[in-house]
Write a protein that holds these residues in place. Structure first.
Motif, PDB file in Angstrom:
ATOM      1  N   ASP A 122      41.681  34.865  36.696  1.00 57.25           N
ATOM      2  CA  ASP A 122      41.788  35.417  38.051  1.00 57.25           C
ATOM      3  C   ASP A 122      40.585  36.298  38.360  1.00 57.25           C
ATOM      4  O   ASP A 122      39.881  36.782  37.466  1.00 57.25           O
ATOM      5  CB  ASP A 122      43.070  36.237  38.196  1.00 57.25           C
ATOM      6  CG  ASP A 122      44.322  35.385  37.960  1.00 57.25           C
ATOM      7  OD1 ASP A 122      44.259  34.177  38.287  1.00 57.25           O
ATOM      8  OD2 ASP A 122      45.312  35.928  37.454  1.00 57.25           O
ATOM      9  N   ALA A 123      40.373  36.520  39.655  1.00 56.20           N
ATOM     10  CA  ALA A 123      39.346  37.473  40.102  1.00 56.20           C
ATOM     11  C   ALA A 123      39.991  38.837  40.257  1.00 56.20           C
ATOM     12  O   ALA A 123      41.202  38.958  40.437  1.00 56.20           O
ATOM     13  CB  ALA A 123      38.734  37.012  41.422  1.00 56.20           C
ATOM     14  N   GLY A 124      39.210  39.868  40.192  1.00 57.68           N
ATOM     15  CA  GLY A 124      39.735  41.218  40.343  1.00 57.68           C
ATOM     16  C   GLY A 124      38.636  42.243  40.224  1.00 57.68           C
ATOM     17  O   GLY A 124      37.511  41.921  39.789  1.00 57.68           O
ATOM     18  N   PRO A 125      38.936  43.493  40.581  1.00 60.90           N
ATOM     19  CA  PRO A 125      37.896  44.524  40.556  1.00 60.90           C
ATOM     20  C   PRO A 125      37.410  44.855  39.149  1.00 60.90           C
ATOM     21  O   PRO A 125      36.313  45.393  38.989  1.00 60.90           O
ATOM     22  CB  PRO A 125      38.597  45.728  41.196  1.00 60.90           C
ATOM     23  CG  PRO A 125      40.056  45.480  40.980  1.00 60.90           C
ATOM     24  CD  PRO A 125      40.233  43.997  41.046  1.00 60.90           C
ATOM     25  N   PHE A 126      38.216  44.523  38.109  1.00 59.59           N
ATOM     26  CA  PHE A 126      37.818  44.866  36.743  1.00 59.59           C
ATOM     27  C   PHE A 126      37.379  43.639  35.937  1.00 59.59           C
ATOM     28  O   PHE A 126      37.162  43.740  34.725  1.00 59.59           O
ATOM     29  CB  PHE A 126      38.976  45.558  36.009  1.00 59.59           C
ATOM     30  CG  PHE A 126      39.497  46.785  36.695  1.00 59.59           C
ATOM     31  CD1 PHE A 126      38.664  47.579  37.469  1.00 59.59           C
ATOM     32  CD2 PHE A 126      40.831  47.152  36.576  1.00 59.59           C
ATOM     33  CE1 PHE A 126      39.139  48.708  38.102  1.00 59.59           C
ATOM     34  CE2 PHE A 126      41.320  48.282  37.203  1.00 59.59           C
ATOM     35  CZ  PHE A 126      40.464  49.065  37.984  1.00 59.59           C
ATOM     36  N   VAL A 127      37.312  42.476  36.577  1.00 58.32           N
ATOM     37  CA  VAL A 127      37.019  41.228  35.861  1.00 58.32           C
ATOM     38  C   VAL A 127      35.514  41.011  35.760  1.00 58.32           C
ATOM     39  O   VAL A 127      34.783  41.113  36.746  1.00 58.32           O
ATOM     40  CB  VAL A 127      37.696  40.029  36.564  1.00 58.32           C
ATOM     41  CG1 VAL A 127      37.282  38.723  35.880  1.00 58.32           C
ATOM     42  CG2 VAL A 127      39.207  40.184  36.553  1.00 58.32           C
TER      43      VAL A 127
END
Length: 822
Positions: free
Chosen positions: A692-697
């Protein structure tokens, strides 16, 4: 400089009262128009040929309209002799005499014109003009003008002249039941002639100036009047841009009562109406007012640009006033700046202001903005008697507005226990009381002579001028201002000693009591001010607009695209600082973030703004146990240039209005090149693979940032990093060795003891772990978790060393963390 300084209320603009009346047959309709003020002397240019067909009356009118009144007089006298009963001949003769200031003769001519035709309005107007100019004849002027208005009520000029008879009335000249000013006549004049060259201005004066009927009104009660005055002044400028005073009046109201927002609004409307042709003076004034409006709203980013645009619009001499460091820099910097030239001088100036930037996280320099504002204020309010401003202006530029400022008139031999009205501010009142009892006592005279002056206080020209002025006054008194600066425990007096608008420290006085002289000299305002300037040449405390917001922030860097480096900013904010929903500030909040990199001379090299949210606020007050562990974490990546910088970050919570600004030195590596490199080590509380995509990825891993870098004893310490430029063999494979070494802070790692190679631990507190890895790419992503169960609480340094087994190259990075005893 733009002419926007306050002007004395006594200053007036009343156009030449002479009117050029286009006269037709006595029984026909008449129109009047005002003309420019013209000279009474005869033209010295080449003589003009006189049309042979003109009568003496027509020739006299022609010369009159050319401003050649003396030449016109003989022709008009001939016209009267030719037709003694012609009212126009007597009228024009009266106008020529009026222009030549022969009022008594002019009045007789106008009276004769009225006797010849009492139903002809211009004759009555002429009488009114003369009466207006004569002392104590206003009532006669109004009587004559009322007759003219009855005969010709549609004349804008007659309405205008009638209005002038009600202007500038002393209390004795104002009659109960009469008009306090001429506003109703000027209003009628602009309705009849919206393009009148002066009626709008006089209407503005009526709304602005305090007449007898307004004496009991406060400024706040007259707000609508002042707005009407602003509108009238700008309308006058639109119809008559050459009017000498209308813009100064407009700016004067805005500055006196700080109506900057309303003034800017009206100027914007005018600029829009005059799109493409708006004069520079309007654009410059609009820029200034917008700057002052944004100053109240603390929009420093827009404010600095607006102020700099305004300053660039000024003439070079005026720009120098804003650039001058004389009243802000310490002696060594001032000497260096004055001695330097060209680019070196500019660099000294820039370095000085960069070092005083109140909020390094913003591109704008709040301290420089404040300096511009102070200089602007000093130029507007303290420059009447001295360029660029008097002593008050110097102190204002250095220290800003005083906590209290009082103005009063102090007379010779007056008791220094002047009536100090309490301000309601105990700190201010205490300083004034203490200064009065044990400090400086205001004195302007000694004995029976004017102020005794100690040698060196003033020069002999001032001495002679002061004595001459003093002897001219039967009851001499001086305007004095008392300024109190609470943070400096200081009261300063400024006196208009020469009565020329220039305020300075009081002159020193001589007395036969030695103890008094010593005390007066020790606490004299000049002495106290000099001591303060020596300690602190300038002072400014920035208002961030809210309580402090505490948070941890961390910076890690990775290889970016092209010549850029990826810089990750991670934040951890204790949730309790967001307040709680019961405070009425909403269920959610947003965080405004700004990050700036500043170079070696503190100039911004990078700046970017972010807004995070919405963030749910706590529903109730957080307990002390929760407050220690409950934090909101966020992160953002930016592309920045490599180099040595000071990183400054600002975080602002919209709901609680808390704000925090922090800075730290940072090295942004240049990851270009082919040698073996390691990115920064990013500490984390958990690393898990994800699609998944995310601010911490990053690189397929969810890496939860841990800017605080504090772990409980036994908690796993996660670390993530990237390796660049590994050598690949013919099969495209890589082989490398990774060494992890953990040392208590202050103990050198084993690399310093084994020629740069990781060695065996030197004591029981050092942990060394070594791994061998292989891969298929020149860039590898690495992460691991370190068990800290056997380590005692304290601060530790993690060193990571990677060795390329094919080339023998080594690269290393280190970071620190804290272990807490849970």
């Amino acid at each position: 400089m733009i002419l926007i300084r306050l002007i004395p209320m006594a200053a007036r603009f009343i156009p030449a009262a002479a009117l050029m009346l286009v006269i037709g047959a006595p029984s026909g309709p008449l129109q009047a128009q005002s003309g420019p003020s013209v000279s009474t002397s005869t033209s010295t240019g080449p003589p003009e040929s006189t049309p042979a067909s003109l009568s003496p009356l027509e020739e006299g009118k022609r010369l009159y309209e050319l401003g050649r009144h003396t030449e016109a007089l003989s022709h008009l006298e001939q016209a009267v002799r030719d037709d003694e009963k012609a009212a126009p001949a007597h009228y024009w003769l009266g106008m020529a005499l009026y222009k030549m200031s022969r009022d008594e003769e002019a009045l007789e001519s106008f009276k004769t014109a009225v006797r010849r035709d009492k139903h002809w309005a211009p004759g009555h107007v002429g009488m009114g003009l003369v009466y207006v100019r004569m002392p104590r004849r206003r009532l006669d002027a109004r009587k004559a003008l009322r007759t003219a208005l009855r005969l010709d009520p549609g004349s804008a000029e007659y309405q205008y002249i009638m209005g002038l008879t009600f202007m500038d009335q002393a209390d004795k000249g104002w009659l109960i039941g009469s008009d306090p000013d001429g506003r109703k006549y000027f209003q009628r004049a602009v309705e009849l002639d919206p393009l009148h060259p002066d009626a709008w201005f006089q209407l503005g004066r009526c709304y602005e100036e305090l007449n007898l009927a307004d004496h009991d009104k406060l400024v706040r009660d007259r707000y609508d009047d002042y707005i009407q005055a602003l509108n009238a002044y700008l309308k006058q400028y639109q119809v008559n841009p050459e009017h000498p005073e209308t813009l100064r009046r407009f700016a004067g109201i805005c500055h006196r009562f700080e109506y900057y927002e309303r003034g800017a609004e009206r100027l914007r409307e005018m600029a829009a109406e005059m799109e493409g042709i708006a004069p520079d003076v309007i654009r410059a004034m609009l820029t200034q007012f917008e700057a002052l409006t944004m100053s109240k709203e603390k929009q420093y980013d827009l404010l600095q640009r607006s102020l700099e645009t305004y300053i660039k619009s000024l003439d070079p001499a005026e720009q120098e006033v804003y650039a001058d460091l004389s009243h802000v820099a310490p002696p060594d910097v001032l000497e260096a700046w004055q001695a330097a030239e060209g680019a070196d001088r500019d660099k000294v100036w820039q370095d000085f202001w960069n070092a005083r930037d109140s909020n390094p996280a913003t591109v704008e320099n709040e301290r420089l903005v404040e300096h511009y504002k102070r200089v602007m204020y000093a130029r507007l309010h303290f420059a009447d008697g001295q360029h660029p401003y008097d002593r008050r202006g110097e102190m204002y530029v250095r220290y800003g507005a005083p906590d209290d400022r009082r103005r009063f008139v102090f007379r010779h031999f007056e008791n220094p226990d002047i009536p100090h009205m309490l301000t309601g501010n105990p700190a201010v009142d205490a300083i004034r009381e203490r200064n009065l009892l044990a400090g400086y006592r205001l004195q302007l005279h000694t004995g029976g002579s004017p102020i005794g002056m100690i040698q060196g206080t003033v020069n002999w020209v001032e001495f002679i001028w002061f004595n001459a002025r003093s002897r001219m006054e039967t009851q001499p008194g001086y305007v004095v201002e008392s300024w109190v600066y609470v943070p400096h425990d200081l009261e300063l007096y400024f006196v208009d000693t020469l009565k020329d608008g220039r305020f300075d420290y009081p002159l020193k006085t001589v007395t036969h009591i030695t103890q008094d002289m010593v005390q007066q000299d020790r606490f004299h305002p000049r002495q106290r001010a000099a001591e303060l300037i020596t300690r602190s040449p300038e002072v400014y405390t920035h208002d961030f607009g809210g309580e402090s917001l505490d948070y941890a922030f961390d910076i890690t860097t990775f290889r970016g695209a092209g010549d850029k480096t990826v810089m990750e900013l991670a934040y951890s904010i204790p949730v309790w600082q967001f307040g709680e929903v019961t405070d009425g500030q909403g269920l959610k909040t947003f965080l405004n973030n700004q990050a700036t990199l500043r170079d070696s001379v503190f100039s911004p090299a990078f700046n970017q703004k972010f807004r995070f949210g919405p963030i749910e606020r706590p529903k109730r007050k957080i307990s002390s146990d929760q407050a220690r562990v409950s934090a909101y974490t966020l992160a953002v990546d930016v592309q920045v240039p490599p180099g040595q910088f000071t990183a400054a970050v600002e975080m602002n919570d919209e709901a609680s209005r808390r704000i925090g600004v922090y800075e730290r030195p940072v090295t942004v590596p240049d990851y270009r090149g082919s040698n073996l490199m390691i990115s920064d080590l990013k500490l984390s509380t958990g690393i898990t693979p994800t699609n998944d995509a995310g601010p911490f990825v990053r690189q397929g891993l969810n890496i939860v940032p841990h800017p605080l870098r504090a772990y409980g004893r036994g908690q796993l310490v996660y670390v993530y990093y990237e390796v660049y430029n590994l050598e690949q063999d013919e099969a495209g494979r890589t082989s490398y060795e990774t060494n992890y070494e953990i040392n208590p802070e202050g103990i050198p790692d084993t690399r310093s003891r084994f020629d740069g190679r990781p060695g065996r631990p030197g004591d029981q507190q050092t942990v060394v772990l070594t791994y061998e890895d292989e891969g298929e790419a020149s860039e590898e992503v690495e992460y691991t978790a370190i068990d800290t169960a056997d380590l005692p609480p304290g601060v530790y340094v993690l060193n990571v060393t990677v060795e390329d087994r094919q080339t023998g190259e080594r690269a290393a990075r280190s970071t620190s963390f804290i272990l807490l005893d849970q």
